[in-house]
Design a protein around this motif. Structure first.
Motif, PDB file in Angstrom:
ATOM      1  N   UNK A  69       0.872  -1.210   0.101  1.00 51.74           N
ATOM      2  CA  UNK A  69      -0.194  -0.066   0.182  1.00 51.74           C
ATOM      3  C   UNK A  69       0.819   1.220   0.076  1.00 51.74           C
ATOM      4  N   UNK A  70       2.094   1.061   0.971  1.00 52.10           N
ATOM      5  CA  UNK A  70       2.982   2.500   0.914  1.00 52.10           C
ATOM      6  C   UNK A  70       3.599   2.599  -0.465  1.00 52.10           C
ATOM      7  N   UNK A  72       2.210   1.945  -3.552  1.00 49.21           N
ATOM      8  CA  UNK A  72       1.190   2.318  -4.475  1.00 49.21           C
ATOM      9  C   UNK A  72       0.180   3.336  -4.166  1.00 49.21           C
ATOM     10  N   UNK A  73       0.337   3.611  -3.020  1.00 53.55           N
ATOM     11  CA  UNK A  73      -0.732   4.597  -2.752  1.00 53.55           C
ATOM     12  C   UNK A  73      -2.075   4.162  -3.176  1.00 53.55           C
ATOM     13  N   UNK A  75      -4.485   2.520  -1.011  1.00 53.65           N
ATOM     14  CA  UNK A  75      -5.332   2.485   0.129  1.00 53.65           C
ATOM     15  C   UNK A  75      -6.303   1.195   0.075  1.00 53.65           C
TER      16      UNK A  75
END
Lengths: 675, 675
Positions: A69-70, A72-73, A75
């Motif tokens: 997630x960090x 690729x952003x 969420x």
């Protein structure tokens, strides 16, 4: 029509299909088969777990989700994995047959398959599945607008069962967060043994409930509480990592003897006769192997410390006891005669053998540095091979001797990352030598290897830059097939690995800038950074002048602390020089002169910066030398008048100085090629 | 001859003498008198301590030595200070009359005098002496080859006794190392109160021995052990910092009610009716003030938590209880009638008053957000003023009301650093309003202020960049004289302060690069960094769309997380624009056009980088808008054909978009001036 669509589709896919060489996997898996297609990542990406794994897989899979997630952003909606088969429809399915045990020779294999709508990780144990998740993270790609995984089938398992990192927390204490972030990085590189060097001349780092004076008086307030130790053991277990604690005896004993002088070997030892060491080196302080109280104290220490660590092995050190105190003490000499102990080595064996049952009582076997290997040592012991060319011995000698003598053994000689040697020297250091014949049984006793981070010259500020990314190359040596040895591929993949280690909190890149900002006194650091890319800290044991230069309580925030081995511009310059020497065309010449221009500007900048930054002063002689010779080479390339060869050679030799700022110019040998 | 020598000497000294404006002291001391001369630092620099201080001064002075050593690379010989008058001949003499108490209204004053061969710090308490050491560190200068302190006499003491920082560890958990490094930074800025927001809807962060389910089920594994809490209390005490813990009740209660639903106010509350919140916002969950079990549970919680904290105050929150559950619950309505409680505010007062004796039992008075100020509230309480224009109220209203009502009070309204408002807005926010008349007694009740770091949008990765360096400006507001308000001086000094905070481990600079490397996918970050210097995160509560956009478990590693308020190029651009508008000469024009050229190149670079970095895509519309208008302005400056005003205005308005990537262009208003 269908046929045309199929053709179009396959063209599209084959265009987008990634090649094996493009993957930045490390350690390289045993078998990688890329297939056509991609798996597109989206916000609703989810993970499901089936089978009978240990609960650590839930924590591991949750951590996996956060990291992805960090990057690729996206969420992701999934929060915390806590149960078996919670999201049966999830795109990523992890199945484990059974719970993995944190011990050597456990099954760590996994299979990972990715197709356009499904990812499957199958593993016998959750430990294998955790490795599979790390591989999956390394497979992440993007097409400029979105993130995806390439379709692939991977079958993987480690070549060696012992893939370790040792951190010395005694010389310079390393707080809990340093240890934890390094455990994360180890797990990312599929390493599975953390060897924790907890006691040495410079400090006792374990909170002791039975002997509180040990941590109160011999740690300068820098120790791990028992709760912190338990927390770290759990943290390591969650990441599939075994912890091997070390209490180094009978030598390296200044700290313990500062509290218990009565069990030291010095004549008339008493309060004040021993003190925590403030410098590094080999000291005389040694426990008295003839004193029953020595064994009482050690037994009580092991009774307190062993229960903190679930591992089946306990490292008792055993290295570098110089025997001076034993030789000088008549009572000890008398004891040797009485017990028919021919020399100090035999006396140390006598000592070691008293420790074996103390540890056995807690279900632990002995591990120790190679000096413990003597005729009476139990074959249950693991021999930790460490000596080599730096100590005047043949590399790997004790490892082979141990395997031939029937001992399990682990290699650290060649993996001493504190020596600031080249990446290649570590990478090419195979635990199983090609030149020595070993039986399959003997080979099987070579468990693997361990990178050793001795901490004379590292603090929490710079330690990560000594461990990473270099240790990833050692991790690959210990996991991947022995045929995986290409340096170009290693360097290419290591760039991505190094970058990704940042997400685990590893500070090797960010703290370099912090050190440079301090040196520059908050001025622009571009030139200083350029200079770090051609300088390397002095190698082997040369930087710290026999341990006498630096105090263990001093900060290390000098230029040498911002430099590392394998200076990047030095490598690129060497490539450019080789290319030019092969074909002296204009383009190749520019590849070389570009560096000279850069270094001339750099030196000018450094001189300018130094007027407001005293810490730059010590660098100027070396940067001037590089600038001077660069100017001469530029003149020569321009066919202008140049110095005579003797003077030019003198200028070059000034670039070979190892007396400035604890660093050496890593471009010297490449410059020499041009003369 | 003597006369000439004297003249020469005084010329030399006056040349080298530093001016007051050159000092980067913060908070600015009450009285600074520079005198002629300098104190030269050398390897044998030592510290001696006399008087009757608390032992924390030894730890503090040792820390001082390490920091000075790290800056200068001098490798001081002195190791650890442990005793009174250990080195009587030391160049730095610290004398304290008595041991300081970690409580409000303690004496924190000090005098520092430096001459060419001696430095003296005199203070009534060790707390004052610690402040003196921080001032001394800030005085460090260099002449290009060596480090020195200027000769000076400083007399200093704080204007307000409460100079606080609150960190919300509930919304996003902040591990021990985050708290510790921020305590170090607070101490460097002479702040003395750490308010620890430990419980909220999104998590319970305290290990509970009596109710382990609270931390086991309501923290996702993210909580402080009691040992860690004690360690942090000790760490803060060593740095002269008081810790005020907060358990927020009766609202903000989702986490506690997820474990004890039976004390919630929901009708038919039971297992599963409450859950730890995953988003931010104001929720309905509220404790039932009519249920005796509520008070049993709270009393047992306070019995467990109070002994962990030595402070005389305990913060019970009390804010933002929306009353919806109370209104919907007939039993609660009935209770109100029965007890003559006119409204929910009265009911909450009833609730609060039950808590007062629970805390008194542990020697603690109540502190709470301003909603607790009702007619029955004891005057022992501290009222924490927080509401203002963002909540539709007059700024500072409740602070004044509290002081007039006889309460001690602390200001946080205007110090909400999570809102990403300007440095100036915080700096100019004086707790004592110039427009309201207060008696001396009323003024004395205004204890000071507290920066509030709510953590909806911060993780350990970006939290420091929200707190620092901005909080240093708040620290100065609370320590220095009210006349110290010059923004130019503040910005100049803040650059050095910001840089020096790095040595305490503050990550605001280094982690920005980490975020940018991730966004760029390990490509060159120069353009991205340029863009952060003109962009600011959306202000007030606009970024997180009413709390609905981000999950509390998601990482925050977007472009907005690398940006901060007071974008540096935006400030410089505004200065350049103002200068140009005043005098449209070529040089001033270049000062402006230089930025346009930079932004056009930047946009081109970003487009290029984005082909291998999807996280750059969302930034492109805004960087294109800036590039487009920059091109138009360049054309206009070159007297070439340009767009008509309407179209130009449209282009400008596109630079005012607040819909892209959670940021706004901070140069919009300056651009507008040029139209």
């Amino acid at each position: 029509m269908k046929y045309i669509l199929f053709l179009l589709l396959s063209v599209f896919i084959s265009n987008s299909q990634i090649k094996k060489e493009q993957l930045d996997l490390m350690p390289w898996p045993q078998k990688v088969d890329l297939t056509a297609g991609t798996f597109a990542l989206s916000k609703n990406f989810k993970v499901n777990i089936t089978g009978n794994p240990d609960a650590r897989i839930f924590i591991g899979a949750t951590r996996f989700l956060r990291r992805l997630d960090g990057r690729t952003g996206l969420f992701f909606e999934q929060d915390f994995l806590t149960k078996i088969n919670e999201v049966p429809e999830a795109q990523l399915q992890i199945n484990c047959t059974r719970s993995g045990k944190i011990e050597i020779n456990e099954n760590e294999s996994y299979q990972l398959s990715i197709d356009s709508n499904k990812i499957v990780i199958n593993a016998e144990t959750d430990l294998g599945a955790l490795h599979g998740l790390e591989t999956l993270l390394q497979l992440l790609q993007n097409d400029g607008t979105a993130f995806y995984f390439p379709s692939v089938n991977i079958t993987d398992s480690p070549r060696f069962t012992w893939r370790g990192l040792m951190i010395d927390a005694a010389r310079h204490f390393q707080p809990v967060d340093v240890i934890k972030r390094n455990l994360d990085a180890m797990a990312a590189m599929k390493m599975n043994v953390f060897h924790w060097h907890l006691v040495d001349d410079q400090g006792w780092r374990i909170e002791m409930k039975n002997f509180p004076k040990l941590h109160e008086l011999a740690s300068d307030g820098n120790y791990y509480t028992q709760e912190e130790i338990k927390g770290i053991v759990k943290y390591a277990d969650d990441r599939g990592i075994l912890i091997i604690p070390e209490i180094d005896v009978p030598g390296h004993a200044s700290a313990i003897l500062s509290v218990f002088p009565e069990i030291g070997s010095k004549i008339d030892n008493g309060v004040g006769s021993y003190a925590v060491e403030r410098r590094s080196g080999i000291f005389n302080a040694a426990l008295d192997p003839t004193n029953p109280k020595t064994y009482e104290v050690l037994s009580a220490i092991f009774d307190a410390v062993c229960p903190l660590f679930p591992s089946n092995y306990f490292h008792i050190g055993g290295d570098e006891n110089n025997g001076k105190e034993w030789n000088a003490n008549p009572k000890i000499q008398e004891f040797k005669k009485k017990h028919n102990l021919a020399n100090n080595h035999d006396l140390q064996t006598y000592f070691n053998m008293q420790l074996v049952p103390m540890l056995k009582k807690h279900g632990k076997n002995v591990m120790g540095w190679e000096e413990i290997m003597t005729k009476d040592m139990t074959k249950d012991a693991i021999i930790h091979a460490w000596r080599g060319t730096n100590e005047g011995l043949a590399s790997g000698g004790s490892l082979i001797a141990a395997a031939k003598n029937g001992y399990k053994t682990v290699l650290s000689n060649g993996y001493y990352i504190d020596l600031m040697l080249s990446l290649e020297s570590h990478y090419k250091n195979d635990p199983i030598s090609k030149t020595v014949l070993l039986t399959p049984e003997e080979k099987a006793r070579i468990l693997g290897g361990e990178a050793a981070m001795w901490s004379e010259l590292v603090t929490p500020l710079n330690i990560d830059s000594r461990i990473w990314p270099r240790t990833a190359a050692i991790a690959e040596r210990l996991w991947s097939d022995e045929s995986v040895t290409d340096m170009v591929s290693l360097r290419k993949r290591l760039k991505t690995v190094s970058f990704r280690l940042e997400e685990l909190g590893i500070t090797h890149i960010r703290n370099k800038e912090v050190i440079l900002r301090n040196i520059s006194n908050n001025q622009n650091t571009i030139s200083l950074n350029d200079f770090t890319n051609v300088c390397e800290p002095l190698k082997n044991y040369t930087r710290n002048g026999g341990g006498k230069k630096y105090f263990m309580f001093s900060p290390l925030s000098l230029f040498a602390d911002a430099c590392a081995s394998d200076a990047s511009d030095a490598i690129d310059f060497d490539t450019a020089v080789n290319k030019y020497l092969k074909d002296k065309n204009i383009e190749n010449q520019k590849g070389v002169t570009h560096f000279f221009e850069k270094w001339i500007t750099m030196n000018t900048d450094l001189v300018h910066l130094s007027t407001n930054a005293p810490l730059i002063q010590p660098l100027l002689p070396l940067s001037k030398s590089l600038s001077d010779i660069s100017k001469q080479f530029l003149l020569r390339f321009d066919d202008q008048q140049t110095l005579n060869p003797t003077i030019l050679n003198d200028l070059l030799e000034q670039c070979n100085s190892k007396k400035q700022a604890d660093v050496e110019l890593a471009v010297y040998s490449s410059l020499k090629k041009l003369l």
